[in-house]
Scaffold this active site. Sequence first.
Site, short mmCIF file in Angstrom:
data_model
loop_
_atom_site.label_atom_id
_atom_site.label_comp_id
_atom_site.label_asym_id
_atom_site.label_seq_id
_atom_site.Cartn_x
_atom_site.Cartn_y
_atom_site.Cartn_z
N ASN A 78 -41.19 36.31 -37.79
CA ASN A 78 -40.08 35.93 -38.68
C ASN A 78 -39.33 34.67 -38.21
O ASN A 78 -38.58 34.07 -38.99
CB ASN A 78 -39.08 37.09 -38.85
CG ASN A 78 -39.56 38.16 -39.79
OD1 ASN A 78 -39.16 39.32 -39.70
ND2 ASN A 78 -40.44 37.82 -40.73
N ASP A 130 -39.30 45.84 -46.71
CA ASP A 130 -39.80 44.60 -47.32
C ASP A 130 -39.24 44.46 -48.73
O ASP A 130 -38.99 45.45 -49.42
CB ASP A 130 -41.34 44.65 -47.35
CG ASP A 130 -41.95 43.28 -47.61
OD1 ASP A 130 -41.22 42.27 -47.56
OD2 ASP A 130 -43.17 43.23 -47.86
#
Length: 256
Positions: free
Chosen positions: A67, A19
């Site tokens: 996503n 991330d």
Amino acid sequence: MSTPAESQCNPVHVAIIMDGNGRWAKARGLPRNAGHRQGAGNVREIVRASADLGIRYLTLYAFSSENWKRPKEEVDELMKLLARFLKEQAKEIRKQGLRFRTIGDISAMPADVRELLEKTIAESANNNGGTLTLALNYGSRQELLNAVKLYAEDVQAGRARPETLDWQTLSSYLYTADMPDPDLVIRTSGERRVSNFLLLQGAYAEYYFCEKNWPEFGRADLEEALRSYRARERRYGMTGEQLREKDNCQDSLPTS
Ligand code: FPP
């Protein structure tokens, strides 16, 4: 002999929530996709470091089921980077004898990426130098739903009996069926969430949160995470005394 600060062995299976690509780019006045490009380069570094450090299973959360909600240009760039990674990594995978695999529903990936994935999986299927897994279009809840559907089909067809259902059986329907559970789950970028990643498999995992954004997470950071892991005591519901009677390096998980 292990020191009190390092009481157990290295993890067999390390899983990483990569991330912070966007924040890495933003901090430098760059577009988000520049962060993803840098992040993709770092995947190569960490795959190598992890093999050097003897980690048998490395699982990377590369694209979640959620996503797809990102802007189209960003999703397109991530797919392009993935295709490039697979082409460039083929030699490295052969050299290191890695077995490559995926978890998640790859049927939804663009055709060129899917073909590269299937080719890399097939070519590396008999390697035994460690397993590199990319979680792609992956989400734990979707994985569980898929497992339950498959199990229900087996019940309907008379191949499975609910009375005998236990965790070992149900987990054999998960994408991770033939992999050990993760021992250590790392998340970069300072966020302390698990974001639908290996929720069931991580039931007894140790979690390590690192402040650095993914593009900056290097070999030394991975080593630091391993040090932190080794200093912890995994009790699996037992007392510390019970554990010390057993061999600390046998990280066997309860199966039910
Ligand atoms: C999170 O950063 C990153 C991802 C969406 C997945 C990881 C993708 C890569 C490392 C690049 C491509 C992967 C491969 C395997 C070639 P973010 O965009 O959520 O960062 P932010 O939270 O700072 O916005």
